[in-house]
Scaffold this active site. Structure first.
Site, PDB file in Angstrom:
ATOM      1  CE  LYS A   1      22.108  12.624 -29.425  1.00 31.84           C
ATOM      2  NZ  LYS A   1      23.443  12.929 -30.546  1.00 31.84           N
TER       3      LYS A   1
ATOM      4  CG  HIS B   1      16.251  16.988 -31.874  1.00 30.72           C
ATOM      5  ND1 HIS B   1      17.115  17.073 -30.934  1.00 30.72           N
ATOM      6  CD2 HIS B   1      16.511  16.344 -33.048  1.00 30.72           C
ATOM      7  CE1 HIS B   1      18.106  16.983 -31.825  1.00 30.72           C
ATOM      8  NE2 HIS B   1      17.945  16.693 -33.056  1.00 30.72           N
TER       9      HIS B   1
ATOM     10  CB  SER C   1      22.760   9.255 -32.977  1.00 31.73           C
ATOM     11  OG  SER C   1      23.242  10.340 -32.408  1.00 31.73           O
TER      12      SER C   1
ATOM     13  NE  ARG D   1      27.325   7.611 -36.875  1.00 27.13           N
ATOM     14  CZ  ARG D   1      26.513   8.387 -36.341  1.00 27.13           C
ATOM     15  NH1 ARG D   1      25.822   8.447 -35.075  1.00 27.13           N
ATOM     16  NH2 ARG D   1      25.683   9.002 -37.272  1.00 27.13           N
TER      17      ARG D   1
END
Ligand code: URA
Ligand code: CA
Length: 441
Positions: A187, A82, A183, A168
């Protein structure tokens, strides 16, 4: 459980229990906890922070708000990658086939997303016919057959993250390290990863402008991974100037193909090898990063990395003609040079401005409804530290609509700074954060 009391405890700097955190996320997704209470809690977290344990609990509460992709049908440890996002960041298109070429399966969920250029899925859709609309069964079959597949993100993963992120975004609580870390990690875990390699960008074109913040975010995510049994390694890398030369969807696809053939830009090649090597080590296929790196370099040189990319694109219905002849990829009507007005050295290429230039040309999305133009973007001809003579082409703009052209040219010219004295190019790999500490190259 009393929601008001939980908010008050966080406001006063106390550590919340696992059950309190799960109560908040459950209540927020089922509608029993309203936005105003959740915003108050997020603001309390912004000021008070969270312990490593709380951050890991929040991550798993977000994961448990939706489905998980079950990758157990693919043998071995599944390693995901990622990036926190940068300008011209084409690494996934290089790393995924490269790692698969060595024989380690890559099962990747990818999104479209908002930004300067499209997400990985948008870039891949530069190939006519290419489709990521697979169900999980087809996805797993493809990975087992070819070693690599990319599936579009489904709405059922981490719905609580989606809801909390939107909140947010409008309550000035995005830039909180525990909230960002949980967060992102939620994922990846919901997408089925057993281990994760993160590319945390720092600099002008990154979410984390300052290196200290990037390292803190990296440490927070590595800690989550350790606590929940998903070994995580984070590479902190430069995003002060764009990565590689190309910024734009089909332009980056071409750059990725060159890189897979061993003929790509030095920085994109190096970052891909660093990330790929860490993925191979986490998969268990290699004991040390150096041996893993050598295997990756061999695949670039002997043609097997590009062959794997080809196999992957064709398996997902992409046009093989465009692989064999990249000039058949989407092509802009105009190629407009940006000419240097003075001689000297490039001292700065402000990544964010270059990204915005590509976006104004139509390469990215400002809102979900925007349509991407795969052909357009910017190709740089110089990087920071390079010499320049007045009259040289600094960059080429690939343009379809000329309405915004003058403004884009002007801003791009300001973004590429020429000075009299040579500066050192920025260090690409700042450090690598592992469970055992920080490695500085
Ligand atoms: N990216 C994410 O996925 N989540 C955040 O909170 C910030 C950036
Ligand atoms: Ca690039």
């Amino acid at each position: 459980m009393n929601t008001l009391e939980i908010i008050r405890r966080k406001r006063d700097g106390h550590e919340l229990t696992t059950e309190e955190i799960r109560h908040l996320i459950r209540g927020y997704t089922d509608g029993t906890i309203p936005d105003y209470q959740m915003s108050a809690w997020a603001m309390a977290v912004y000021f008070r922070g969270m312990t490593e344990r709380e951050t890991a609990d929040l991550t798993m509460a977000l994961v448990d708000s939706g489905d998980r992709v079950d990758l157990s049908g693919i043998p071995g440890r599944k390693v995901d990658k990622h990036s926190t996002g940068g300008v011209g960041d084409t690494t996934t298109l290089v790393v995924a086939p490269l790692v698969a070429a060595v024989g380690v399966p890559v099962a990747k969920l990818s999104g479209r997303g908002l930004g300067h250029t499209g997400g990985t899925v948008d870039k891949l859709e530069s190939f006519r016919g290419f489709s990521t609309e697979l169900d999980t069964t087809e996805f797993i079959e493809l990975v087992n057959r070819t070693g690599l597949a990319v599936m579009g993100q489904t709405a059922r993963l981490t719905p609580a993250d989606k809801q909390l992120y939107a909140l947010r975004d409008v309550t000035a609580t995005v830039d909180s390290i525990p909230l960002i870390a949980s967060s992102i990690m939620s994922k990846k875990i919901a997408a089925g990863a057993d281990a994760i390699v993160l590319d945390v960008k720092t600099g002008d074109g990154a979410f984390m402008k300052r290196e200290e913040d990037a390292v803190r975010l990296a440490e927070a995510m590595v800690s989550i991974g350790k606590q929940v049994g998903r070994t995580t390694v984070a590479v902190v890398s430069d995003m002060s100037q764009p990565l590689g030369f190309a910024v734009g969807n089909a332009l980056e696809v071409k750059e990725a193909m060159d890189t897979l053939k061993g003929a790509g830009p030095a920085d994109l090649t190096e970052l891909s090898l660093q990330i790929g090597a860490r993925m191979l080590v986490l998969s268990g296929a290699f004991h040390d990063a150096q041996a893993a790196r050598e295997a990756l370099v061999r695949c670039m040189q002997d043609g097997s990395a590009f062959a794997k990319f080809r196999e992957f694109i064709v398996a997902q219905s992409g046009d093989p003609g465009q692989l064999d002849d990249p000039s058949l990829l989407p092509k802009a009507k105009h190629e407009i040079p940006l000419i240097a007005e003075s001689s000297g050295f490039v001292t700065e290429i402000r990544a964010e401005e270059v990204g915005l230039a590509a976006m104004r040309l139509g390469a990215g999305r400002m809102t979900k409804a925007d349509v991407i133009d795969h052909a357009v973007g910017v190709v740089l001809h110089r990087k920071v530290g390079d010499p320049v003579k007045a009259g040289d082409t600094l960059a080429t703009l690939h343009v379809n609509q000329t309405a915004t052209l003058e403004e884009v040219k002007k801003r791009l010219k300001e973004a590429i700074v020429i000075g009299e004295r040579r500066v050192e190019p920025p260090t690409l790999i700042r450090c690598i954060v592992t469970e055992d500490g920080i490695i500085r190259p």
